[in-house]
Scaffold this motif. Structure first.
Motif, short mmCIF file in Angstrom:
data_model
loop_
_atom_site.label_atom_id
_atom_site.label_comp_id
_atom_site.label_asym_id
_atom_site.label_seq_id
_atom_site.Cartn_x
_atom_site.Cartn_y
_atom_site.Cartn_z
N MET A 1 -16.47 42.08 -25.84
CA MET A 1 -17.04 40.96 -25.04
C MET A 1 -16.37 41.33 -23.49
SD MET A 1 -15.66 37.14 -25.14
CE MET A 1 -16.27 37.08 -26.83
N GLU A 2 -17.28 41.35 -22.44
CA GLU A 2 -16.81 41.41 -21.06
C GLU A 2 -16.21 40.33 -20.66
OE1 GLU A 2 -18.16 42.94 -16.74
OE2 GLU A 2 -19.74 42.90 -18.72
N ARG A 3 -15.08 40.43 -20.01
CA ARG A 3 -14.64 38.96 -19.23
C ARG A 3 -14.47 39.26 -17.85
NH1 ARG A 3 -11.46 36.13 -23.21
NH2 ARG A 3 -11.52 37.04 -25.31
N SER A 10 -2.03 36.30 -13.04
CA SER A 10 -1.14 35.52 -14.04
C SER A 10 -1.94 34.61 -15.12
CB SER A 10 -0.16 34.68 -13.36
OG SER A 10 -0.70 33.82 -12.40
N LEU A 11 -3.15 34.09 -14.66
CA LEU A 11 -4.09 33.30 -15.49
C LEU A 11 -4.70 34.18 -16.28
CD1 LEU A 11 -5.09 30.66 -16.29
CD2 LEU A 11 -6.65 30.60 -14.06
N ASP A 12 -5.08 35.34 -16.00
CA ASP A 12 -5.93 36.27 -16.75
C ASP A 12 -5.16 36.60 -18.02
OD1 ASP A 12 -8.05 36.29 -15.09
OD2 ASP A 12 -7.56 38.20 -14.10
N GLY A 17 -7.12 38.28 -20.89
CA GLY A 17 -7.97 39.16 -19.86
C GLY A 17 -8.99 38.75 -18.75
N GLY A 18 -9.36 37.21 -18.99
CA GLY A 18 -10.23 36.43 -18.07
C GLY A 18 -11.19 35.79 -19.15
N ILE A 19 -12.28 35.28 -18.32
CA ILE A 19 -13.25 34.51 -18.65
C ILE A 19 -14.39 35.25 -19.45
CG2 ILE A 19 -14.75 32.43 -18.30
CD1 ILE A 19 -12.06 31.65 -17.55
N PRO A 20 -14.69 34.92 -20.65
CA PRO A 20 -15.80 35.56 -21.25
C PRO A 20 -17.02 35.37 -20.37
CG PRO A 20 -14.73 34.33 -22.92
CD PRO A 20 -13.98 34.11 -21.50
N LEU A 154 -28.60 26.69 -16.86
CA LEU A 154 -28.14 27.75 -16.18
C LEU A 154 -27.82 28.96 -17.19
CD1 LEU A 154 -25.28 26.05 -13.88
CD2 LEU A 154 -27.33 27.15 -13.24
N ALA A 155 -27.69 28.71 -18.42
CA ALA A 155 -27.66 29.73 -19.52
C ALA A 155 -28.74 30.72 -19.21
CB ALA A 155 -27.75 29.12 -21.02
N LYS A 156 -29.68 30.08 -18.68
CA LYS A 156 -30.92 31.11 -18.59
C LYS A 156 -30.83 32.33 -17.55
CE LYS A 156 -33.94 27.77 -20.58
NZ LYS A 156 -35.30 26.78 -20.26
N TRP A 157 -29.99 31.84 -16.68
CA TRP A 157 -29.79 32.84 -15.36
C TRP A 157 -28.48 33.61 -15.30
CZ3 TRP A 157 -33.83 32.91 -12.38
CH2 TRP A 157 -35.07 32.15 -12.78
N ASP A 158 -27.98 33.81 -16.39
CA ASP A 158 -26.86 34.78 -16.66
C ASP A 158 -25.66 34.44 -15.32
OD1 ASP A 158 -28.22 36.28 -18.58
OD2 ASP A 158 -29.29 37.32 -17.10
N TYR A 159 -25.43 33.24 -15.41
CA TYR A 159 -23.98 33.04 -14.43
C TYR A 159 -22.87 32.86 -15.48
CZ TYR A 159 -26.65 31.57 -9.98
OH TYR A 159 -27.17 31.80 -9.11
N THR A 160 -21.76 32.92 -14.95
CA THR A 160 -20.62 32.96 -15.62
C THR A 160 -20.08 31.61 -14.43
OG1 THR A 160 -19.99 34.59 -16.42
CG2 THR A 160 -18.13 33.13 -16.35
#
Length: 259
Positions: A1-3, A10-12, A17-20, A154-160
């Motif tokens: 999984m890319e994050r 410090s939050l990562d 490592g970060g947000i999926p 937004l799920a269709k537009w590859d945004y995090t």
């Protein structure tokens, strides 16, 4: 999984490592707790990696966001000039341009966000909506329905996505419950007075597919640097004690039963 990095190391570290990638993350809490600064870090982290980004601002002007970013050595102005960042302004409707909302509606906001994605292309991976609360101030009951719509589109537009939600200062409650129900992650920003000093802190309350830290962490906001997590808050008796009103009611019921 890319994050994707939050832009706050410090939050990562609290988030494996970060947000999926592709997640819809709700940043919730009262005004003045650090939500917008966290959003600036998230966008800047992408810009520093050569990505493009979109920022929707509903409670500050485009110029205010750029100035605030510069306060923390984030060059949003340069990114705007290089067409790597689009800031959609939902506040200053009198200044009509391509990236200003004429109506503060979820539908028009989504149209602009999709238009920005088509213009910026696949490099536009990060989106901030700060805040969603502005879209349902007049009709809080629509918050959940419109939150579902936003996530589904937004799920269709590859945004995090980072989407903030304001909590009222007086009650501590949200202006319409919506984001929390559909979010893949929830980061709750809070504040309280400790020894006469305002203390800001955050808690990662939810992050799917992530073994995240469960402690409350104190926040420091420093000019030229931005937001960092300094230390976990110490455990207090008050955090686990019943509220006075509840404790008194229990004692009263017990007393009545004994007599």
């Amino acid at each position: 999984m890319e994050r994707l990095s939050t832009g706050i190391s410090s939050l990562d570290s609290l988030l494996a490592g970060g947000i999926p990638e592709g997640f819809f993350v709700a940043l919730v809490g009262m005004p003045g707790t650090g939500k917008t600064i966290a959003c600036l870090h998230f966008i800047n982290a992408g810009l520093l990696k050569g990505e493009k980004a979109v920022y929707v601002t509903t409670e500050e002007s485009r110029e205010s966001i750029v100035r605030q970013a510069s306060q923390f050595n984030m060059n949003f102005d340069k990114a705007l000039r290089e067409n790597r960042l689009i800031i959609i302004d939902a506040l200053m409707r009198a200044t009509s341009d391509e990236w200003t909302l004429n109506l503060v509606t979820v539908e028009e906001m989504l149209d602009k966000v999709i238009q920005a994605k088509k213009l910026l292309g696949s490099q536009a991976r990060r989106l901030v909506i700060d805040s969603m609360s502005a879209f349902w101030l007049r009709a809080p009951v629509k918050a959940r329905e419109e939150s579902y719509l936003v996530k589904r589109v937004l799920a269709k537009w590859d945004y995090t996505v980072y989407a903030t939600s304001q909590y009222a200062i007086t009650t501590g409650g949200a202006f319409g419950w919506g984001l929390e129900h559909i979010a893949d992650g929830i980061i709750h920003f809070k504040r309280r007075i400790i020894n006469g000093t305002l203390t800001r802190y955050l808690i990662v309350e939810k992050m799917r597919q992530t073994p995240h830290d469960l402690r409350a962490w104190e926040i420091s906001i420093v000019d030229g640097q931005g937001l960092t997590l300094t230390r976990p808050l110490t455990r207090r008796v008050e955090d686990e004690a019943l509220p006075d009103s509840v404790a008194k009611k229990i004692k009263r019921v017990i007393s009545e039963e004994e007599h």
